[in-house]
Design an enzyme around this catalytic site. Structure first.
Site, PDB file in Angstrom:
ATOM      1  N   GLU B 136       4.747   2.002 -13.898  1.00 13.49           N
ATOM      2  CA  GLU B 136       4.296   0.414 -14.163  1.00 13.49           C
ATOM      3  C   GLU B 136       3.349   0.335 -15.338  1.00 13.49           C
ATOM      4  OE1 GLU B 136       3.993   2.665 -11.459  1.00 13.49           O
ATOM      5  OE2 GLU B 136       5.214   1.384 -10.142  1.00 13.49           O
ATOM      6  N   HIS B 206       0.798  -0.808   0.964  1.00 13.50           N
ATOM      7  CA  HIS B 206       1.634  -1.608   0.832  1.00 13.50           C
ATOM      8  C   HIS B 206       1.307  -2.829   1.497  1.00 13.50           C
ATOM      9  CE1 HIS B 206       4.266   2.095   1.009  1.00 13.50           C
ATOM     10  NE2 HIS B 206       5.019   1.400   0.553  1.00 13.50           N
TER      11      HIS B 206
END
Lengths: 385, 401
Positions: B136, B206
């Site tokens: 990322e 999540h």
């Protein structure tokens, strides 16, 4: 390929260091002794300029005239000769010790002084500490203190140059300490997998502030890591200006032709302190400094030019040249310090492309506060609107 | 813009042209004069190796601009789309109208784990729609690099929960690129998209809503759509905005939200909060998925004769305080609601700003109905979320204060 042998082994052979001239200027790589003499003389002159400017600005910090400074002593070839080998249009993503590239490309002593003095003539409006230079005109992205962040950015830029089919590369500079950051790993890996027109240049100058390189990694320097990414890798004598020039020239050609990145590890030594906030004698020995002083990039190139009778600057004119740069720097700094600071409104500009409501409101609040408490703030040195 | 020989003259110049020329090494702003009325200047093109390709189109073209979705004329051709299809459509239009635009991240090539990039690799090719290695921080930085040379970078982070390795690049670099260089460099072409929010079974990693972290970094913008039409218009506006934008997509609505979405190229206004529903008794402020919760709570409250006004922030940072102030001055009561933990969340900022500006108009304290100060739970999601009953209860308490 399978094997039935269970051998725990790390790479045993160290990557050799490319060198063209020895410490006394004698050529040992005739094949690469073909750089034109005008360029070499200019490299020599600009390295001298870098050294003299550094010494004056360093003293200026010690005298309290600027707040902070970082020198590039001992590493002049790693930047000046690099810039000489690049095209002026190649976009440099610096760490913070590459002002030699700016000198080569024509950043004036006044421009250096304005930024160090954080005055209104600094195009960056005095927003950052000294040595955080930038110049879009000279293709030099803004220096930022967080280490290594520029490395994967250079990958992105190099990728864009590839897509746009440009004869242009992105160049990322970083030290061997910075190569321990995650951004180094990401930047190199992205460049290799995606095929970026990016040149990665590591100035392995043996120290990250007080941390010597043997506390930074256990493998064969940074070049061995580069091989792990599947990237073209060269290790080069960073104090040999001719080797630096040749390595960069060849790497650049490879990058544009193959649309793949390349990596060069410059082996050099940080002669000065990390910065003016550092006192390096606390963690390193006099003998080490003295020993590396024998390997001075400016002297080596000078001896080569003298031996070959290419030199345009002899001992006398070298003295004059140094005196000239010292005086120019002193003069530039004096007038830069006397300039006004950027106007107060510059605090609120450039956060976004256009002013937002919250910033407009805060601008107004500050203006009202300063009007009301006029006597409590010394604002006479700031440019008035 | 008009060209006379080597010189390009422009008046009322958009910074975009300047950024474009500088980033391509095309020249320098030779002379620039700023007055209160206008900015003008001219460029001297110093390097003709670079052609002004059609990629400069991005600086001159844009979609039809509307303030809110309700301003789009009813006769505009529309098609039924769910949220991921609306986003897919926006990405398609962005890639089509701006040939410098590239879309990348983990698994975007095959269509993405939420199908947002379906078909785009097939349509635009591997150079423009591609997978990156799993990093990322690399994705964000790569995007910054692309944007720093004037191209458009649409970076995808697979889940907002994984955005933190990119935090340094986004806060220390992207946010400060323009400011620290005195506008010599900028990364306006960067947009970072990520799915955020509760999905019923996401647990710690999540389900997160990290909007508050990025709303504390001057130089960034944070945008969150509540439904399909907003998603497409706000995403196109974010991509074309000349500043780095974090665009958080409510993953719970990728399939569950559906609407007749205009097929044309259109943008909705950033920095404008929308009054989704008018009411006189109390103002409910939220964004993203939470707007549905507010609507349901308002329906319950309606049965008690309470008329709620619901406002969708849309742009979280910098946000539209004026619309909020106008509403709270009218109703005198306010609730702010989001999934993210209550302490130091967006609700805290809005409450502070509103009580500063509307103190004498308030009939009751401003209440925040938000997630608790715990990591996002799995088994306890049902009671963790600021659901309609919690909002309804807060409405009751506030109205009866």
């Amino acid at each position: 390929i399978y094997t039935s042998k269970l051998n725990f082994d790390s790479v045993s052979e160290k990557i050799p260091t490319f060198r063209v001239i020895e410490l006394k200027g004698k050529v040992i790589a005739k094949k690469y002794d073909n750089t034109d003499t005008a360029t070499l003389n200019k490299i020599y002159e600009k390295m001298v300029q870098l050294e003299e400017m550094d010494m004056i600005l360093l003293q200026a910090q010690r005298q309290g005239r600027i707040s902070f400074y970082m020198t590039a002593l001992g590493e002049q070839a790693c930047t000046v000769a690099v810039a000489a080998a690049l095209n002026d249009i190649d976009l440099i993503y610096p760490q913070y010790r590459e002002h030699g590239c700016l000198i080569w490309r024509g950043f004036t002593i006044d421009e250096f002084a304005h930024q160090c003095a954080s005055n209104s003539r600094d195009p960056a409006k005095g927003r950052q500490m000294p040595v955080h230079y930038t110049s879009s005109k000279l293709n030099f992205v803004c220096v930022s203190s967080p280490l290594t962040t520029q490395v994967p950015q250079a990958s992105g830029a190099g990728y864009t140059f590839k897509l746009q089919e440009l004869d242009r590369i992105a160049v990322a500079f970083f030290g061997e300490g910075a190569s321990s950051e995650g951004d180094f790993h990401s930047g190199m890996n992205f460049a290799a997998t995606l095929g970026c027109q990016t040149l990665f240049l590591c100035r392995n100058n043996k120290y990250a502030i007080s941390t010597p390189s043997d506390e930074q990694f256990k493998g064969d320097g940074v070049a061995s890591k580069s091989q792990g990414y599947g990237m073209l890798t060269i290790r080069c004598d960073g104090n040999d200006a001719i080797a630096v020039y040749q390595a960069v020239k060849n790497a650049r050609e490879y990058i544009v032709k193959n649309k793949k990145p390349a990596f060069i590890e410059f082996m050099t030594y940080r002669q000065g302190d990390h910065s003016t906030s550092d006192h390096s004698i606390l963690y390193r020995e006099e003998e080490e400094l003295k020993s590396w002083a024998q390997n001075n990039p400016i002297t080596r190139l000078g001896l080569y030019l003298k031996k070959k009778k290419y030199r345009e600057i002899d001992e006398e004119s070298d003295k004059e040249l140094r005196k000239k740069y010292r005086q120019e720097t002193i003069k530039a700094l004096k007038s830069a310090i006397e300039e006004k600071k950027p106007g107060i409104h510059e605090l609120f500009n450039d956060v976004y492309d256009r002013q937002t409501d919250n910033l407009e409101e805060q601008t107004k609040q500050l203006r009202e506060h300063l009007d009301k408490y006029q006597g409590k703030y010394n604002l006479k040195n700031f440019e008035q609107l | 813009v008009c060209q006379i020989g080597r010189y390009f003259f422009f008046f009322q110049a958009e910074d975009g042209i300047r950024d474009f020329c500088l980033s391509r090494g095309l020249g320098d702003v030779y002379k620039r004069q700023v007055s209160t009325q206008s900015t003008w200047g001219y460029f001297m093109i110093t390097n003709f190796n670079f052609l002004l390709k059609k990629s400069c189109r991005r600086y001159f073209s844009h979609g039809k601009r509307y303030q809110f979705a309700k301003d789009i004329p009813s006769h505009t051709p529309r098609t039924k789309m769910n949220l991921f299809q609306a986003i897919n459509n926006a990405l398609d239009i962005a890639l089509q109208t701006d040939d410098s635009a590239v879309l990348f991240g983990e698994d975007v090539k095959f269509g993405g784990v939420f199908r947002c990039s379906l078909g785009l690799y097939e349509k635009y090719g591997i150079q423009r729609v591609f997978n990156t290695p799993l990093s990322e921080q690399g994705i964000a930085a790569f995007g910054i690099g692309i944007a720093s040379v004037g191209a458009t970078a649409i970076a995808e982070i697979q889940f907002a929960d994984y955005i933190y390795p990119a935090f340094d690049q986004l806060v220390n670099e992207a946010a400060k690129y323009r400011y620290r260089s005195g506008n010599q460099f900028s990364v306006g072409g960067l947009t970072v998209r990520a799915p955020y929010g509760a999905v019923g079974h996401g647990g710690h990693y999540h389900s997160q809503s990290p909007e508050a972290f990025f709303s504390h970094a001057p130089g960034l913008k944070v945008v969150i759509p509540r439904d399909c039409i907003q998603a497409k218009g706000l995403l196109l506006a974010s991509i074309r905005d000349k500043n780095p934008v974090i665009f958080l997509e409510p993953k719970a609505l990728y399939r569950n939200a559906e609407d007749e979405v205009p097929t044309e190229d259109y943008e909705l206004a950033l920095h404008k909060a929308e009054v989704v529903q008018e009411g006189k008794d109390i103002t409910l402020i939220g964004y993203g998925t939470q707007i549905r919760v507010l609507k349901e709570a308002a329906k319950e409250a309606e049965q008690d004769g309470i008329k709620c006004e619901i406002i969708d922030l849309q742009t979280i940072y910098p946000y539209d305080i004026e619309t909020l102030v106008e509403s709270v001055k009218k109703t005198g009561r306010c609730i702010v609601s989001h999934e993210a933990p209550v302490t130091m969340g967006v609700g805290a900022e809005i409450s502070a700003a509103l009580q500063e500006k509307c103190f004498l108009y308030l009939e009751a304290p401003i209440t925040r109905v938000c997630g608790y100060d715990t990591p996002f739970p799995l088994a306890h999601e049902l009671v963790y979320l600021p659901d309609k009953w919690k909002v309804y209860d807060a409405i009751q308490k506030t109205v009866n204060y």
